[in-house]
Design a protein around this motif. Structure first.
Motif, short mmCIF file in Angstrom:
data_model
loop_
_atom_site.label_atom_id
_atom_site.label_comp_id
_atom_site.label_asym_id
_atom_site.label_seq_id
_atom_site.Cartn_x
_atom_site.Cartn_y
_atom_site.Cartn_z
N ALA A 1 -12.30 -14.55 15.08
CA ALA A 1 -11.82 -15.52 14.11
C ALA A 1 -12.27 -15.14 12.70
N ILE A 2 -13.52 -14.69 12.58
CA ILE A 2 -14.02 -14.24 11.28
C ILE A 2 -13.19 -13.05 10.80
N ALA A 3 -12.94 -12.12 11.71
CA ALA A 3 -12.14 -10.94 11.36
C ALA A 3 -10.72 -11.33 10.95
N ALA A 4 -10.12 -12.28 11.67
CA ALA A 4 -8.76 -12.70 11.34
C ALA A 4 -8.70 -13.29 9.94
N ALA A 5 -9.70 -14.09 9.60
CA ALA A 5 -9.74 -14.67 8.25
C ALA A 5 -9.88 -13.57 7.20
N MET A 6 -10.75 -12.61 7.46
CA MET A 6 -10.96 -11.54 6.49
C MET A 6 -9.74 -10.62 6.40
N GLU A 7 -9.03 -10.45 7.49
CA GLU A 7 -7.80 -9.64 7.48
C GLU A 7 -6.77 -10.27 6.54
N LEU A 8 -6.69 -11.58 6.53
CA LEU A 8 -5.69 -12.28 5.74
C LEU A 8 -6.00 -12.28 4.24
N VAL A 9 -7.23 -11.98 3.88
CA VAL A 9 -7.57 -11.91 2.44
C VAL A 9 -7.92 -10.49 2.01
N ALA A 10 -7.64 -9.53 2.87
CA ALA A 10 -8.09 -8.15 2.64
C ALA A 10 -7.53 -7.55 1.36
N HIS A 11 -6.37 -8.01 0.92
CA HIS A 11 -5.73 -7.39 -0.25
C HIS A 11 -5.75 -8.28 -1.49
N THR A 12 -6.62 -9.27 -1.48
CA THR A 12 -6.77 -10.11 -2.67
C THR A 12 -7.61 -9.41 -3.72
N ARG A 13 -7.55 -9.91 -4.95
CA ARG A 13 -8.28 -9.30 -6.07
C ARG A 13 -9.70 -9.85 -6.18
N ALA A 14 -9.94 -11.01 -5.67
CA ALA A 14 -11.25 -11.65 -5.64
C ALA A 14 -11.22 -12.68 -4.51
N LEU A 15 -12.39 -13.14 -4.10
CA LEU A 15 -12.46 -14.04 -2.95
C LEU A 15 -13.41 -15.20 -3.24
N VAL A 16 -12.98 -16.39 -2.85
CA VAL A 16 -13.81 -17.59 -2.91
C VAL A 16 -14.15 -18.01 -1.49
N LEU A 17 -15.43 -17.96 -1.14
CA LEU A 17 -15.92 -18.38 0.18
C LEU A 17 -16.44 -19.80 0.03
N ASP A 18 -15.71 -20.74 0.57
CA ASP A 18 -15.97 -22.15 0.34
C ASP A 18 -16.85 -22.72 1.45
N GLY B 1 -15.03 -22.56 13.04
CA GLY B 1 -15.47 -22.92 11.69
C GLY B 1 -14.49 -22.60 10.59
N VAL B 2 -13.43 -21.87 10.89
CA VAL B 2 -12.46 -21.48 9.85
C VAL B 2 -11.44 -22.61 9.70
N ARG B 3 -11.54 -23.35 8.59
CA ARG B 3 -10.65 -24.48 8.36
C ARG B 3 -9.38 -24.11 7.60
N LEU B 4 -9.49 -23.18 6.63
CA LEU B 4 -8.35 -22.89 5.78
C LEU B 4 -8.45 -21.47 5.23
N VAL B 5 -7.32 -20.77 5.22
CA VAL B 5 -7.19 -19.48 4.55
C VAL B 5 -5.99 -19.58 3.63
N GLU B 6 -6.17 -19.28 2.35
CA GLU B 6 -5.04 -19.36 1.42
C GLU B 6 -5.21 -18.37 0.28
N HIS B 7 -4.10 -18.09 -0.39
CA HIS B 7 -4.09 -17.26 -1.59
C HIS B 7 -3.82 -18.16 -2.78
N LEU B 8 -4.71 -18.13 -3.76
CA LEU B 8 -4.54 -18.91 -4.98
C LEU B 8 -3.80 -18.09 -6.03
N HIS B 9 -3.40 -18.75 -7.10
CA HIS B 9 -2.73 -18.06 -8.20
C HIS B 9 -3.56 -16.87 -8.68
N GLY B 10 -2.89 -15.76 -8.98
CA GLY B 10 -3.58 -14.55 -9.42
C GLY B 10 -4.05 -13.68 -8.27
N ASN B 11 -3.59 -14.00 -7.04
CA ASN B 11 -4.00 -13.27 -5.84
C ASN B 11 -5.51 -13.35 -5.61
N ILE B 12 -6.03 -14.58 -5.70
CA ILE B 12 -7.43 -14.87 -5.40
C ILE B 12 -7.48 -15.52 -4.02
#
Length: 296
Positions: A127-144, A99-110
């Motif tokens: 797979a869920i853990a891998a996605a969360m690992e890749l956004v672990a250090h962002t300032r905010a998160l958008v779950l699409d 179910g994980v289609r895309l993981v990315e960092h947006l401007h402002g480390n979102i």
């Protein structure tokens, strides 16, 4: 080729035997048989026949999971056992990257996670853990979840678990008619990737978001953990079983119901209503801009 009467009889048998609200199943049975006797389906075939029966099922009982589905490709008409149905479900999730289609960092480390299916917590947990690992250090998160069409309750609980500090949060319960039992769902511990409990969280929704995707959105919103941005979702809250009726027709029967731990109800028929209503196509931009404003 089975007749309309045979198809409807087989489908109604499954509904009466399994639908989570037995008293409504009796009403459904009566209404559909009356329409059959009146000849309302005589001129219909294939997908048009299934669409008409589905509309009439949902007219009696507005449950979005209660459907007669047409498949162009033939399937086995033999009843599936639980193991076969689960194996097919897990195979579909593997083919779709859990179910994980895309993981990315947006401007402002979102962070931005595009999730199209809610994986089973067992097979899909990594797979869920891998996605969360890749956004672990962002300032905010958008779950699409704008294109999320459903999935597993265990996976919904796992996704939600990452957004709370521990395993002490009661998420929801699911009542199963066949066993007359209720299973509680709580946040999970331990988790294989860092938790994300204290930073801004946005959940994007559309009119297409359904079932397991709605579970995640509704739960996080009810617990005050996320801001939901986008459109009101489709409104399907009942875990469902699929039963082949012919080589081309399947009946889907809701066999359980979800009860949220905060609201005492669910999103069936009403959907998840956004906190920030915008057209789905604009939801990511709106959430991103709101996160930047909040973080300064």
């Amino acid at each position: 080729m089975p007749t309309h009467a045979q198809i409807i009889d087989r489908a109604l048998h499954r509904i009466v035997a399994g639908y989570v609200f037995p008293e409504r199943a009796v009403e459904i049975d009566r209404a559909i048989r009356d329409r059959l006797a009146a000849g309302e389906y005589d001129a219909l075939t294939g997908a048009a026949f299934c669409e008409a029966v589905t509309a009439h099922l949902q007219e009696v009982c507005p449950d979005r999971h209660l459907r007669l589905l047409w498949q162009d490709e033939p399937q086995s008409a033999e009843p599936e056992d639980d193991d076969t149905g689960r194996a097919a479900f897990l195979a579909r999730l593997r083919a779709e990257n859990q179910g994980v289609r895309l993981v990315e960092h947006l401007h402002g480390n979102i962070g931005h996670l595009d999730i199209r299916r809610i994986a089973d917590a067992g097979e899909g947990g990594r797979a869920i853990a891998a996605a969360m690992e890749l956004v672990a250090h962002t300032r905010a998160l958008v779950l699409d979840l704008r294109e999320c069409r459903g999935g597993a309750p265990t996976g919904a609980a796992m996704w939600c678990s990452y957004f709370f500090a521990d395993d002490q949060v009661h998420l929801n319960d699911i009542y199963e008619r066949s066993t007359d039992s209720t299973r509680q769902y709580w946040t999970v511990s331990p988790l294989p990737a860092p938790r994300y409990p204290d930073r801004p969280l946005y959940v994007l929704t559309s009119a297409a978001t359904f079932s397991g995707g709605e579970d995640v959105a509704y739960t996080l919103q009810a617990l005050g953990r996320a801001v939901v941005v986008g459109e009101t979702t489709r409104g399907g809250a009942h875990p469902t079983r699929r039963h082949p009726v012919t080589e081309h027709i399947t009946v889907t029967v809701p066999t359980a119901r979800t009860v949220n731990a905060v609201t005492g109800t669910n999103w069936e028929g009403v959907g998840v209503r956004p906190d920030l209503p915008v057209p789905a196509a604009e939801a990511l931009e709106e959430a991103h801009e709101d996160a930047i404003r909040r973080l300064g």
